[in-house]
Design a protein around this motif. Structure first.
Motif, PDB file in Angstrom:
ATOM      1  N   ALA A 154       0.823  -1.214   0.000  1.00  0.00           N
ATOM      2  CA  ALA A 154       0.000   0.000   0.000  1.00  0.00           C
ATOM      3  C   ALA A 154       0.856   1.263   0.000  1.00  0.00           C
ATOM      4  N   PHE A 155       1.968   1.277   0.768  1.00  0.00           N
ATOM      5  CA  PHE A 155       2.741   2.540   0.752  1.00  0.00           C
ATOM      6  C   PHE A 155       3.446   2.750  -0.582  1.00  0.00           C
ATOM      7  N   LEU A 156       3.679   1.649  -1.302  1.00  0.00           N
ATOM      8  CA  LEU A 156       4.288   1.784  -2.625  1.00  0.00           C
ATOM      9  C   LEU A 156       3.261   2.198  -3.684  1.00  0.00           C
ATOM     10  N   ASP A 157       2.056   1.642  -3.587  1.00  0.00           N
ATOM     11  CA  ASP A 157       1.062   1.841  -4.662  1.00  0.00           C
ATOM     12  C   ASP A 157       0.018   2.907  -4.355  1.00  0.00           C
ATOM     13  N   THR A 158      -0.505   2.880  -3.139  1.00  0.00           N
ATOM     14  CA  THR A 158      -1.623   3.770  -2.798  1.00  0.00           C
ATOM     15  C   THR A 158      -1.390   4.436  -1.436  1.00  0.00           C
ATOM     16  N   PRO A 159      -0.305   5.216  -1.335  1.00  0.00           N
ATOM     17  CA  PRO A 159       0.032   5.799  -0.023  1.00  0.00           C
ATOM     18  C   PRO A 159      -1.073   6.702   0.534  1.00  0.00           C
ATOM     19  N   GLU A 160      -1.843   7.336  -0.353  1.00  0.00           N
ATOM     20  CA  GLU A 160      -2.933   8.214   0.125  1.00  0.00           C
ATOM     21  C   GLU A 160      -3.968   7.399   0.890  1.00  0.00           C
ATOM     22  N   ASP A 161      -4.381   6.257   0.294  1.00  0.00           N
ATOM     23  CA  ASP A 161      -5.394   5.411   0.943  1.00  0.00           C
ATOM     24  C   ASP A 161      -4.862   4.842   2.256  1.00  0.00           C
ATOM     25  N   LEU A 162      -3.591   4.460   2.227  1.00  0.00           N
ATOM     26  CA  LEU A 162      -2.985   3.904   3.444  1.00  0.00           C
ATOM     27  C   LEU A 162      -3.016   4.944   4.571  1.00  0.00           C
ATOM     28  N   ALA A 163      -2.601   6.153   4.272  1.00  0.00           N
ATOM     29  CA  ALA A 163      -2.581   7.207   5.299  1.00  0.00           C
ATOM     30  C   ALA A 163      -3.988   7.448   5.830  1.00  0.00           C
ATOM     31  N   ARG A 164      -4.958   7.472   4.949  1.00  0.00           N
ATOM     32  CA  ARG A 164      -6.350   7.702   5.401  1.00  0.00           C
ATOM     33  C   ARG A 164      -6.826   6.549   6.276  1.00  0.00           C
ATOM     34  N   SER A 165      -6.483   5.329   5.881  1.00  0.00           N
ATOM     35  CA  SER A 165      -6.898   4.158   6.663  1.00  0.00           C
ATOM     36  C   SER A 165      -6.303   4.214   8.073  1.00  0.00           C
ATOM     37  N   LEU A 166      -5.046   4.640   8.172  1.00  0.00           N
ATOM     38  CA  LEU A 166      -4.399   4.723   9.492  1.00  0.00           C
ATOM     39  C   LEU A 166      -5.038   5.826  10.339  1.00  0.00           C
ATOM     40  N   ILE A 167      -5.289   6.950   9.731  1.00  0.00           N
ATOM     41  CA  ILE A 167      -5.924   8.060  10.468  1.00  0.00           C
ATOM     42  C   ILE A 167      -7.307   7.621  10.960  1.00  0.00           C
ATOM     43  N   ASP A 168      -8.038   6.903  10.108  1.00  0.00           N
ATOM     44  CA  ASP A 168      -9.373   6.411  10.501  1.00  0.00           C
ATOM     45  C   ASP A 168      -9.297   5.505  11.725  1.00  0.00           C
ATOM     46  N   GLU A 169      -8.189   4.763  11.853  1.00  0.00           N
ATOM     47  CA  GLU A 169      -8.057   3.849  12.996  1.00  0.00           C
ATOM     48  C   GLU A 169      -7.398   4.519  14.205  1.00  0.00           C
ATOM     49  N   GLY A 170      -7.101   5.794  14.090  1.00  0.00           N
ATOM     50  CA  GLY A 170      -6.592   6.538  15.249  1.00  0.00           C
ATOM     51  C   GLY A 170      -5.082   6.679  15.311  1.00  0.00           C
ATOM     52  N   TYR A 171      -4.376   6.152  14.289  1.00  0.00           N
ATOM     53  CA  TYR A 171      -2.913   6.281  14.310  1.00  0.00           C
ATOM     54  C   TYR A 171      -2.510   7.725  13.996  1.00  0.00           C
ATOM     55  N   THR A 172      -1.464   8.160  14.656  1.00  0.00           N
ATOM     56  CA  THR A 172      -0.976   9.516  14.407  1.00  0.00           C
ATOM     57  C   THR A 172       0.369   9.524  13.684  1.00  0.00           C
ATOM     58  N   ALA A 173       0.907   8.341  13.431  1.00  0.00           N
ATOM     59  CA  ALA A 173       2.176   8.289  12.695  1.00  0.00           C
ATOM     60  C   ALA A 173       2.337   6.935  12.005  1.00  0.00           C
ATOM     61  N   MET A 174       3.148   6.940  10.944  1.00  0.00           N
ATOM     62  CA  MET A 174       3.365   5.729  10.129  1.00  0.00           C
ATOM     63  C   MET A 174       4.826   5.668   9.692  1.00  0.00           C
ATOM     64  N   LYS A 175       5.328   4.426   9.564  1.00  0.00           N
ATOM     65  CA  LYS A 175       6.718   4.257   9.110  1.00  0.00           C
ATOM     66  C   LYS A 175       6.736   3.535   7.767  1.00  0.00           C
ATOM     67  N   ILE A 176       7.529   4.060   6.839  1.00  0.00           N
ATOM     68  CA  ILE A 176       7.619   3.495   5.479  1.00  0.00           C
ATOM     69  C   ILE A 176       9.083   3.433   5.038  1.00  0.00           C
ATOM     70  N   TRP A 177       9.367   2.668   3.973  1.00  0.00           N
ATOM     71  CA  TRP A 177      10.745   2.555   3.463  1.00  0.00           C
ATOM     72  C   TRP A 177      10.751   2.549   1.926  1.00  0.00           C
ATOM     73  N   PRO A 178      10.348   3.672   1.348  1.00  0.00           N
ATOM     74  CA  PRO A 178      10.223   3.734  -0.115  1.00  0.00           C
ATOM     75  C   PRO A 178      11.552   3.825  -0.861  1.00  0.00           C
ATOM     76  N   PHE A 179      12.680   3.933  -0.152  1.00  0.00           N
ATOM     77  CA  PHE A 179      13.967   4.030  -0.859  1.00  0.00           C
ATOM     78  C   PHE A 179      14.725   2.696  -0.871  1.00  0.00           C
ATOM     79  N   ASP A 180      14.193   1.648  -0.252  1.00  0.00           N
ATOM     80  CA  ASP A 180      14.953   0.391  -0.146  1.00  0.00           C
ATOM     81  C   ASP A 180      15.266  -0.223  -1.518  1.00  0.00           C
ATOM     82  N   ARG A 181      14.306  -0.185  -2.402  1.00  0.00           N
ATOM     83  CA  ARG A 181      14.546  -0.793  -3.725  1.00  0.00           C
ATOM     84  C   ARG A 181      15.665  -0.077  -4.467  1.00  0.00           C
ATOM     85  N   ALA A 182      15.674   1.227  -4.331  1.00  0.00           N
ATOM     86  CA  ALA A 182      16.731   2.012  -4.980  1.00  0.00           C
ATOM     87  C   ALA A 182      18.090   1.647  -4.390  1.00  0.00           C
TER      88      ALA A 182
END
Ligand SMILES: [Mg+2]
Length: 401
Positions: A154-182
Protein backbone atom coordinates in the motif's frame (compact mmCIF):
# COMPACT_ATOMS: atom_id res chain seq x y z
CA UNK A 1 12.38 -21.45 43.50
CA UNK A 2 14.81 -23.15 41.11
CA UNK A 3 15.11 -23.32 37.35
CA UNK A 4 14.27 -26.87 36.34
CA UNK A 5 14.03 -26.81 32.56
CA UNK A 6 14.82 -24.55 29.58
CA UNK A 7 13.10 -25.12 26.26
CA UNK A 8 13.64 -23.49 22.88
CA UNK A 9 10.88 -23.61 20.28
CA UNK A 10 11.28 -22.94 16.55
CA UNK A 11 8.53 -23.16 13.93
CA UNK A 12 9.60 -24.62 10.59
CA UNK A 13 7.76 -21.97 8.62
CA UNK A 14 9.15 -19.10 10.75
CA UNK A 15 12.80 -20.13 10.78
CA UNK A 16 14.06 -16.79 12.17
CA UNK A 17 11.87 -16.89 15.25
CA UNK A 18 12.97 -18.39 18.54
CA UNK A 19 10.83 -18.72 21.63
CA UNK A 20 12.32 -19.82 24.91
CA UNK A 21 10.59 -21.09 28.04
CA UNK A 22 12.13 -21.33 31.50
CA UNK A 23 10.27 -23.57 33.90
CA UNK A 24 10.79 -23.70 37.66
CA UNK A 25 10.38 -26.46 40.23
CA UNK A 26 7.23 -24.61 41.36
CA UNK A 27 5.66 -25.07 37.93
CA UNK A 28 5.89 -21.39 36.93
CA UNK A 29 7.00 -20.72 33.34
CA UNK A 30 8.59 -17.60 31.86
CA UNK A 31 8.49 -16.89 28.12
CA UNK A 32 11.27 -15.23 26.08
CA UNK A 33 11.81 -14.54 22.39
CA UNK A 34 14.41 -13.42 19.90
CA UNK A 35 14.73 -13.16 16.13
CA UNK A 36 17.28 -14.02 13.41
CA UNK A 37 19.56 -17.02 13.39
CA UNK A 38 17.25 -19.03 15.66
CA UNK A 39 19.24 -22.26 15.31
CA UNK A 40 22.50 -20.55 16.33
CA UNK A 41 20.76 -19.02 19.33
CA UNK A 42 19.29 -22.39 20.34
CA UNK A 43 22.76 -23.97 20.14
CA UNK A 44 24.15 -21.24 22.40
CA UNK A 45 21.26 -21.54 24.86
CA UNK A 46 21.52 -25.31 25.29
CA UNK A 47 25.30 -25.66 25.29
CA UNK A 48 26.35 -22.59 27.28
CA UNK A 49 23.56 -20.72 29.05
CA UNK A 50 21.18 -23.48 30.18
CA UNK A 51 23.84 -25.54 32.00
CA UNK A 52 24.71 -22.39 33.99
CA UNK A 53 21.08 -21.55 34.84
CA UNK A 54 19.66 -24.97 35.73
CA UNK A 55 19.21 -25.28 39.50
CA UNK A 56 19.62 -21.53 40.09
CA UNK A 57 17.11 -19.04 41.48
CA UNK A 58 15.36 -17.38 38.51
CA UNK A 59 14.85 -14.15 40.47
CA UNK A 60 18.60 -13.38 40.58
CA UNK A 61 18.27 -11.63 37.25
CA UNK A 62 21.12 -9.12 37.51
CA UNK A 63 23.48 -11.84 38.65
CA UNK A 64 22.54 -14.09 35.73
CA UNK A 65 22.91 -11.23 33.25
CA UNK A 66 26.43 -10.55 34.54
CA UNK A 67 27.40 -14.24 34.62
CA UNK A 68 26.18 -14.78 31.05
CA UNK A 69 28.14 -11.84 29.59
CA UNK A 70 30.04 -13.65 26.85
CA UNK A 71 33.79 -13.57 26.36
CA UNK A 72 33.14 -13.34 22.62
CA UNK A 73 30.45 -11.36 20.86
CA UNK A 74 30.02 -9.30 24.02
CA UNK A 75 29.54 -5.95 22.31
CA UNK A 76 26.99 -6.96 19.75
CA UNK A 77 23.60 -8.47 19.17
CA UNK A 78 25.20 -11.76 18.07
CA UNK A 79 23.81 -15.19 18.94
CA UNK A 80 25.04 -15.00 22.55
CA UNK A 81 23.39 -11.65 23.22
CA UNK A 82 20.20 -12.62 21.40
CA UNK A 83 20.08 -15.82 23.46
CA UNK A 84 20.72 -13.85 26.65
CA UNK A 85 17.96 -11.41 25.64
CA UNK A 86 15.44 -14.25 25.31
CA UNK A 87 16.57 -15.69 28.66
CA UNK A 88 16.42 -12.30 30.39
CA UNK A 89 12.88 -11.70 29.11
CA UNK A 90 11.79 -15.11 30.37
CA UNK A 91 13.33 -14.40 33.80
CA UNK A 92 11.55 -11.04 34.10
CA UNK A 93 8.33 -12.75 33.05
CA UNK A 94 8.88 -15.29 35.83
CA UNK A 95 9.54 -12.51 38.33
CA UNK A 96 6.27 -10.84 37.40
CA UNK A 97 4.44 -14.11 37.91
CA UNK A 98 6.24 -14.80 41.20
CA UNK A 99 5.17 -11.40 42.60
CA UNK A 100 1.86 -11.19 40.69
CA UNK A 101 2.89 -7.90 39.07
CA UNK A 102 3.10 -6.70 35.47
CA UNK A 103 6.57 -6.32 33.97
CA UNK A 104 6.48 -2.52 33.99
CA UNK A 105 5.85 -2.60 37.76
CA UNK A 106 8.80 -4.98 38.24
CA UNK A 107 10.99 -2.63 36.17
CA UNK A 108 10.44 0.12 38.73
CA UNK A 109 6.86 1.19 38.16
CA UNK A 110 4.93 3.11 35.55
CA UNK A 111 5.51 6.59 34.17
CA UNK A 112 2.22 6.36 32.23
CA UNK A 113 -0.59 3.90 31.68
CA UNK A 114 -0.93 4.24 27.91
CA UNK A 115 1.15 5.49 24.99
CA UNK A 116 0.56 6.32 21.33
CA UNK A 117 1.57 3.66 18.82
CA UNK A 118 2.67 4.27 15.26
CA UNK A 119 2.21 1.76 12.48
CA UNK A 120 5.12 0.16 10.70
CA UNK A 121 3.77 -0.38 7.21
CA UNK A 122 4.86 -4.00 6.66
CA UNK A 123 2.74 -6.73 5.10
CA UNK A 124 1.42 -9.84 6.83
CA UNK A 125 4.39 -12.06 5.91
CA UNK A 126 7.14 -9.47 6.17
CA UNK A 127 10.38 -11.12 7.37
CA UNK A 128 8.68 -14.52 7.57
CA UNK A 129 9.74 -16.70 4.69
CA UNK A 130 13.42 -17.41 4.81
CA UNK A 131 16.57 -17.13 6.82
CA UNK A 132 18.39 -14.18 5.36
CA UNK A 133 21.89 -12.89 5.55
CA UNK A 134 20.67 -9.36 5.97
CA UNK A 135 17.88 -6.88 5.53
CA UNK A 136 19.73 -6.11 2.31
CA UNK A 137 17.54 -8.78 0.73
CA UNK A 138 14.52 -6.64 1.48
CA UNK A 139 13.46 -6.68 -2.17
CA UNK A 140 12.04 -10.05 -1.22
CA UNK A 141 9.59 -8.56 1.21
CA UNK A 142 7.51 -11.64 1.90
CA UNK A 143 5.23 -11.18 -1.07
CA UNK A 144 1.96 -9.45 -1.62
CA UNK A 145 -0.79 -10.70 0.61
CA UNK A 146 -4.50 -10.30 0.44
CA UNK A 147 -5.99 -8.48 3.40
CA UNK A 148 -6.84 -5.02 4.61
CA UNK A 149 -3.40 -4.46 6.11
CA UNK A 150 -1.13 -5.28 3.19
CA UNK A 151 0.57 -2.04 4.19
CA UNK A 152 3.91 -2.48 2.44
CA UNK A 153 2.37 -2.81 -0.98
CA UNK A 154 0.00 0.00 0.00
CA UNK A 155 2.74 2.54 0.75
CA UNK A 156 4.29 1.78 -2.63
CA UNK A 157 1.06 1.84 -4.66
CA UNK A 158 -1.62 3.77 -2.80
CA UNK A 159 0.03 5.80 -0.02
CA UNK A 160 -2.93 8.21 0.13
CA UNK A 161 -5.39 5.41 0.94
CA UNK A 162 -2.99 3.90 3.44
CA UNK A 163 -2.58 7.21 5.30
CA UNK A 164 -6.35 7.70 5.40
CA UNK A 165 -6.90 4.16 6.66
CA UNK A 166 -4.40 4.72 9.49
CA UNK A 167 -5.92 8.06 10.47
CA UNK A 168 -9.37 6.41 10.50
CA UNK A 169 -8.06 3.85 13.00
CA UNK A 170 -6.59 6.54 15.25
CA UNK A 171 -2.91 6.28 14.31
CA UNK A 172 -0.98 9.52 14.41
CA UNK A 173 2.18 8.29 12.70
CA UNK A 174 3.36 5.73 10.13
CA UNK A 175 6.72 4.26 9.11
CA UNK A 176 7.62 3.50 5.48
CA UNK A 177 10.74 2.56 3.46
CA UNK A 178 10.22 3.73 -0.11
CA UNK A 179 13.97 4.03 -0.86
CA UNK A 180 14.95 0.39 -0.15
CA UNK A 181 14.55 -0.79 -3.73
CA UNK A 182 16.73 2.01 -4.98
CA UNK A 183 19.38 1.00 -2.44
CA UNK A 184 19.38 -2.55 -3.82
CA UNK A 185 20.20 -1.29 -7.29
CA UNK A 186 23.64 0.15 -6.53
CA UNK A 187 24.40 -1.49 -3.21
CA UNK A 188 23.49 1.70 -1.39
CA UNK A 189 26.41 3.57 -2.98
CA UNK A 190 24.41 5.82 -5.26
CA UNK A 191 20.78 6.70 -5.97
CA UNK A 192 19.46 7.29 -9.47
CA UNK A 193 17.71 10.63 -9.88
CA UNK A 194 14.42 8.98 -10.88
CA UNK A 195 14.54 6.66 -7.82
CA UNK A 196 15.16 9.63 -5.56
CA UNK A 197 12.16 11.39 -7.06
CA UNK A 198 9.99 8.25 -6.81
CA UNK A 199 10.75 7.90 -3.09
CA UNK A 200 10.15 11.60 -2.44
CA UNK A 201 6.91 11.40 -4.40
CA UNK A 202 5.46 8.79 -2.01
CA UNK A 203 6.01 11.16 0.93
CA UNK A 204 4.63 14.08 -1.07
CA UNK A 205 1.48 12.11 -1.96
CA UNK A 206 0.85 11.34 1.74
CA UNK A 207 1.27 15.00 2.69
CA UNK A 208 -0.92 16.11 -0.20
CA UNK A 209 -3.68 13.65 0.75
CA UNK A 210 -3.81 14.17 4.52
CA UNK A 211 -1.61 17.17 5.24
CA UNK A 212 -0.03 17.11 8.68
CA UNK A 213 -2.63 14.78 10.16
CA UNK A 214 -0.10 11.95 10.24
CA UNK A 215 3.56 11.81 11.22
CA UNK A 216 5.97 9.96 8.93
CA UNK A 217 9.03 7.96 9.94
CA UNK A 218 11.48 7.09 7.16
CA UNK A 219 13.08 3.65 7.61
CA UNK A 220 16.25 3.04 5.59
CA UNK A 221 17.44 -0.30 7.02
CA UNK A 222 21.11 0.82 7.15
CA UNK A 223 21.36 0.46 3.39
CA UNK A 224 23.02 3.77 2.40
CA UNK A 225 26.48 5.24 2.43
CA UNK A 226 26.83 8.63 4.08
CA UNK A 227 26.83 10.95 1.04
CA UNK A 228 23.71 9.33 -0.42
CA UNK A 229 22.01 9.39 2.98
CA UNK A 230 22.71 13.13 3.11
CA UNK A 231 21.24 13.62 -0.35
CA UNK A 232 18.04 11.84 0.59
CA UNK A 233 17.87 13.57 3.98
CA UNK A 234 18.22 17.01 2.42
CA UNK A 235 15.33 16.37 0.03
CA UNK A 236 13.11 15.08 2.86
CA UNK A 237 13.56 18.11 5.11
CA UNK A 238 10.61 20.00 3.63
CA UNK A 239 8.21 17.25 4.82
CA UNK A 240 9.11 17.63 8.52
CA UNK A 241 9.40 13.88 9.18
CA UNK A 242 9.27 12.46 12.72
CA UNK A 243 12.66 10.84 12.14
CA UNK A 244 15.08 9.25 9.68
CA UNK A 245 15.84 5.73 10.88
CA UNK A 246 19.00 3.72 10.25
CA UNK A 247 20.05 5.62 7.14
CA UNK A 248 23.61 4.35 7.58
CA UNK A 249 24.94 1.38 9.47
CA UNK A 250 25.05 1.97 13.22
CA UNK A 251 28.56 0.53 13.42
CA UNK A 252 29.86 3.90 12.20
CA UNK A 253 28.89 6.24 15.02
CA UNK A 254 30.92 9.02 13.35
CA UNK A 255 28.79 8.81 10.21
CA UNK A 256 25.61 8.98 12.30
CA UNK A 257 26.98 12.00 14.16
CA UNK A 258 27.83 13.69 10.86
CA UNK A 259 24.35 12.98 9.52
CA UNK A 260 22.75 14.27 12.73
CA UNK A 261 24.68 17.52 12.41
CA UNK A 262 23.85 17.76 8.69
CA UNK A 263 20.06 17.53 8.77
CA UNK A 264 17.33 19.21 10.78
CA UNK A 265 15.29 15.97 10.74
CA UNK A 266 15.80 13.90 13.92
CA UNK A 267 18.03 10.86 13.39
CA UNK A 268 16.86 7.59 14.96
CA UNK A 269 19.30 4.74 15.80
CA UNK A 270 19.26 1.85 16.35
CA UNK A 271 17.38 -1.34 17.09
CA UNK A 272 20.40 -3.11 15.59
CA UNK A 273 22.69 -2.15 18.46
CA UNK A 274 23.29 -4.64 21.22
CA UNK A 275 24.31 -3.86 24.82
CA UNK A 276 24.48 -0.52 26.61
CA UNK A 277 28.15 -0.11 25.74
CA UNK A 278 27.29 0.58 22.10
CA UNK A 279 24.50 2.95 23.10
CA UNK A 280 26.93 4.82 25.36
CA UNK A 281 29.11 5.53 22.32
CA UNK A 282 26.06 6.66 20.31
CA UNK A 283 24.97 9.03 23.08
CA UNK A 284 28.45 10.35 23.84
CA UNK A 285 28.84 11.29 20.16
CA UNK A 286 25.40 12.95 20.13
CA UNK A 287 24.86 10.83 17.02
CA UNK A 288 21.10 10.27 17.34
CA UNK A 289 18.13 12.29 18.56
CA UNK A 290 15.84 9.30 19.05
CA UNK A 291 17.15 6.06 20.55
CA UNK A 292 15.54 2.86 19.24
CA UNK A 293 15.71 -0.27 21.41
CA UNK A 294 14.74 -3.87 20.70
CA UNK A 295 14.53 -5.82 23.95
CA UNK A 296 15.00 -9.17 22.21
CA UNK A 297 18.30 -8.02 20.67
CA UNK A 298 19.94 -5.61 23.10
CA UNK A 299 20.22 -7.94 26.11
CA UNK A 300 16.65 -8.01 27.42
CA UNK A 301 14.85 -5.76 29.92
CA UNK A 302 17.89 -5.74 32.23
CA UNK A 303 19.99 -4.01 29.58
CA UNK A 304 17.15 -2.06 27.94
CA UNK A 305 16.10 -0.20 31.07
CA UNK A 306 19.71 0.89 31.59
CA UNK A 307 19.92 2.06 27.97
CA UNK A 308 16.67 4.00 28.43
CA UNK A 309 17.95 5.62 31.64
CA UNK A 310 21.24 6.50 29.95
CA UNK A 311 19.42 8.05 26.98
CA UNK A 312 17.34 10.11 29.42
CA UNK A 313 20.56 11.38 30.98
CA UNK A 314 21.54 12.64 27.53
CA UNK A 315 18.09 14.28 27.03
CA UNK A 316 17.11 11.74 24.40
CA UNK A 317 13.79 9.89 24.11
CA UNK A 318 13.65 6.14 23.58
CA UNK A 319 11.26 4.23 21.35
CA UNK A 320 10.86 0.47 21.37
CA UNK A 321 10.98 -1.68 18.25
CA UNK A 322 8.29 -4.00 16.94
CA UNK A 323 8.12 -5.98 13.73
CA UNK A 324 9.70 -9.30 14.58
CA UNK A 325 7.49 -10.97 17.18
CA UNK A 326 4.74 -10.61 19.79
CA UNK A 327 6.96 -10.94 22.88
CA UNK A 328 9.23 -8.22 21.54
CA UNK A 329 6.17 -6.00 21.12
CA UNK A 330 4.76 -6.74 24.59
CA UNK A 331 8.12 -6.15 26.31
CA UNK A 332 8.55 -2.92 24.37
CA UNK A 333 5.13 -1.81 25.59
CA UNK A 334 6.09 -2.51 29.21
CA UNK A 335 9.31 -0.52 28.89
CA UNK A 336 7.32 2.24 27.19
CA UNK A 337 5.11 2.35 30.29
CA UNK A 338 8.06 2.39 32.66
CA UNK A 339 10.67 4.64 31.01
CA UNK A 340 9.89 8.31 31.66
CA UNK A 341 11.60 9.25 28.37
CA UNK A 342 9.63 6.82 26.15
CA UNK A 343 8.12 8.41 23.04
CA UNK A 344 5.73 6.45 20.80
CA UNK A 345 5.64 2.64 20.66
CA UNK A 346 6.14 0.89 17.33
CA UNK A 347 3.57 -1.66 16.21
CA UNK A 348 2.84 -3.52 13.00
CA UNK A 349 -0.91 -3.80 12.61
CA UNK A 350 -0.55 -6.47 9.90
CA UNK A 351 1.26 -8.70 12.41
CA UNK A 352 -0.75 -7.70 15.46
CA UNK A 353 -4.00 -8.57 13.70
CA UNK A 354 -2.82 -11.89 12.21
CA UNK A 355 0.06 -14.17 13.12
CA UNK A 356 0.85 -12.65 16.54
CA UNK A 357 -2.64 -13.84 17.55
CA UNK A 358 -1.98 -17.33 16.19
CA UNK A 359 1.16 -17.90 18.25
CA UNK A 360 0.42 -16.20 21.60
CA UNK A 361 -2.40 -15.35 23.95
CA UNK A 362 -2.52 -12.12 25.95
CA UNK A 363 -1.40 -9.39 23.51
CA UNK A 364 -1.48 -5.83 24.88
CA UNK A 365 -4.67 -3.97 24.04
CA UNK A 366 -4.40 -1.38 21.25
CA UNK A 367 -7.30 1.04 20.85
CA UNK A 368 -7.63 4.13 18.73
CA UNK A 369 -3.89 4.44 18.12
CA UNK A 370 -2.87 3.88 21.74
CA UNK A 371 -1.62 0.83 23.59
CA UNK A 372 -2.74 0.33 27.17
CA UNK A 373 -0.51 -0.80 30.05
CA UNK A 374 -0.96 -4.58 30.32
CA UNK A 375 -2.04 -5.61 33.81
CA UNK A 376 -1.41 -9.39 33.77
CA UNK A 377 1.62 -10.70 35.69
CA UNK A 378 4.93 -10.61 33.81
CA UNK A 379 4.73 -9.45 30.20
CA UNK A 380 1.35 -11.14 29.96
CA UNK A 381 1.94 -13.42 26.97
CA UNK A 382 1.92 -17.19 26.76
CA UNK A 383 2.36 -19.48 23.75
CA UNK A 384 -0.95 -20.51 22.23
CA UNK A 385 -2.35 -24.03 22.09
CA UNK A 386 -2.33 -23.74 18.31
CA UNK A 387 1.42 -23.13 18.29
CA UNK A 388 2.09 -26.06 20.60
CA UNK A 389 0.07 -28.38 18.38
CA UNK A 390 1.75 -27.21 15.18
CA UNK A 391 3.43 -30.28 13.59
CA UNK A 392 6.23 -28.03 12.34
CA UNK A 393 7.33 -27.04 15.85
CA UNK A 394 10.82 -28.10 16.90
CA UNK A 395 11.32 -28.20 20.66
CA UNK A 396 14.73 -28.64 22.27
CA UNK A 397 15.00 -29.19 26.02
CA UNK A 398 17.71 -28.93 28.67
CA UNK A 399 16.47 -30.16 32.04
CA UNK A 400 17.75 -30.77 35.52
CA UNK A 401 19.30 -34.25 35.85
MG1 LIG B 1 13.76 -0.09 12.22
Amino acid sequence: MEIKEIRTLILNDRPNQLWLEIETDEGVTGLGETFFGAQSVAAYVHTVAAPHLIGKNPLDIEGHARALKPRHGFRSNGAEIRGNSAIDIALWDLMGKAFDAPLHTCLGGASRNEIAVYNTCAGYNYLKPSVRLAQARSLDWGGTEQGPYDDLQAFLDTPEDLARSLIDEGYTAMKIWPFDRAAMKHGGQYIDREDLEAGIDIVRRIRKAVGDRIGIMMECHSLWNLPTAKRIARRLEEFDLEWLEDMVRPDDIGALAELSAFTSTPICASELMGTRHNYRDLLEARAASVVMIDLTWCGGPTEARKIAAMADTYSRPVTMHDCTGPVSFACGVHLSMHAPNAMLQEMTRAHYSSWYRDVVDGLPLVENGRVMAPQSPGHGLSLSKGLRKNPGLQVQVTRQE
